[in-house]
Design an enzyme around this catalytic site. Structure first.
Site, mmCIF file in Angstrom:
data_model
loop_
_atom_site.group_PDB
_atom_site.id
_atom_site.type_symbol
_atom_site.label_atom_id
_atom_site.label_comp_id
_atom_site.label_asym_id
_atom_site.label_seq_id
_atom_site.Cartn_x
_atom_site.Cartn_y
_atom_site.Cartn_z
ATOM 1 N N CYS A 178 0.840 -1.203 0.000
ATOM 2 C CA CYS A 178 0.000 0.000 0.000
ATOM 3 C C CYS A 178 0.873 1.251 0.000
ATOM 4 C CB CYS A 178 -0.927 -0.003 1.212
ATOM 5 S SG CYS A 178 -1.995 1.458 1.301
ATOM 6 N N CYS B 264 -0.482 4.029 2.241
ATOM 7 C CA CYS B 264 -0.263 3.783 3.670
ATOM 8 C C CYS B 264 1.181 4.041 4.068
ATOM 9 C CB CYS B 264 -0.608 2.328 4.019
ATOM 10 S SG CYS B 264 -2.212 1.768 3.446
ATOM 11 N N ASP B 265 2.127 3.556 3.273
ATOM 12 C CA ASP B 265 3.523 3.496 3.709
ATOM 13 C C ASP B 265 4.491 4.369 2.913
ATOM 14 O OD1 ASP B 265 2.764 1.611 5.611
ATOM 15 O OD2 ASP B 265 3.033 -0.055 4.226
#
Length: 312
Positions: free
Chosen positions: A134, A137-138
């Site tokens: 992701c 997300c990261d």
């Protein structure tokens, strides 16, 4: 047979949020956590983009906070995996671990979706230490660093373009000699200066001391000019798709071609009255903790409305 007013399947942000709202509505929900308590979010290292945690939070802590909040309002949380359902009857019948059967008036499905991986041993070795599925997300953790994205479709191109805005350099590793993405996404990737597309490359292994520091690739595998290539990277992003955990429900619920449960636009309602879908199992687009939590809220509110119309 135990009778449950509102049964929730799954324990990620969608499931726990549904439980919080359902319990506050006096639906006496029972939640089965499934094989991974806390859901896919617990495979990441830190959550920095969920409101209310200004300093970031470890995913296990965040999920434990949600779990305890649901329990505070009366949710009964149980370990166990749902192995069979029958949505053709009312109340619905749900089998746990192939042994125990319960019935429920309303069911909220929050079983999530699992990212597809290449199947390399080194992927498991570096999971959470440079391997991610992701970018949203990261990606922030790799600002001004070099990363690689695997895939050739729209998702891979979107992830690469997003990361290009954060990272010094992005490699896009493409198995085929062309991109499968839409023309507009192809154009965006090919015209972004810090994205380098590696066509006809396959990943052999990830390397590094305790964390991802490089990747060994093979160019034109099986051809006469086959050769190994090494790239130095700090992060490795999988963008070859997700598999929604919906197989258990496909005999009763309408699903998209990729397996995501179909819902009435803007709602968690499925084609079966009294069955609601929340989170990544019904979301092929966003797959974020915050959107999953929001859909869990919607599912509980709709379940409450539906139960009231039935006089439950």
């Amino acid at each position: 047979m135990e009778h449950i007013k509102c049964l929730i399947i799954g324990s990620g942000p969608a499931g726990y949020t549904a439980a919080i709202y359902a319990s506050r509505a006096n639906l006496n929900p029972v939640l089965y956590e499934g094989p991974q308590a806390g859901g896919q979010l617990t495979t990441t290292t830190e959550v920095e983009n969920f409101p209310g945690y200004p300093d970031g939070v470890e995913p296990f802590q965040m999920m434990d906070d949600m779990r305890r909040q649901a329990e505070r309002f009366g949710t009964i949380i149980r370990s166990g995996i749902v192995t069979k359902v029958d949505f053709s009857v009312s109340p619905k019948r749900i089998t746990i671990e192939d042994t125990e059967e319960v019935e429920a008036d309303a069911v909220i499905i929050a079983t999530g979706a699992a990212a597809k991986y290449l199947g390399l041993p080194s992927e498991r070795e570096y999971k959470g230490r440079g391997v991610s599925a992701c970018a949203t997300c990261d990606g922030f953790f790799y600002r001004k660093k070099t990363v690689a994205v695997v895939g050739g479709g729209d998702t891979a191109c979107e992830e690469a373009a997003y990361l290009a805005g954060l990272c010094q350099k992005v490699y896009l590793i493409v198995r085929k000699p062309y991109l499968r993405a839409s023309q507009i996404m192809q154009k965006r990737v090919l015209e972004t200066p810090n994205i380098e597309v590696l066509f006809e490359h396959n990943t052999l292994r990830l390397t590094g001391d305790g964390k991802v520091q490089g990747a060994d690739l093979v160019y034109r595998k099986g051809e006469t000019d086959e050769r190994e290539v090494h790239i130095d990277i700090d992060g490795f992003f999988l963008a070859i798709g997700h598999h929604p955990n919906s197989d258990l429900f496909k005999d009763y619920l309408e699903c998209e071609e990729q397996g995501y449960i179909k819902t009435i636009a803007g709602t968690p309602l499925t084609n079966v009255a009294g069955v609601f879908a929340a989170g990544d199992v019904a979301d092929p687009h966003y797959r974020q903790a915050i959107t999953a939590a929001a859909s869990g809220c919607k599912a509980a509110i709709e379940a409450d409305k539906w139960l009231k119309t039935k006089g439950e």
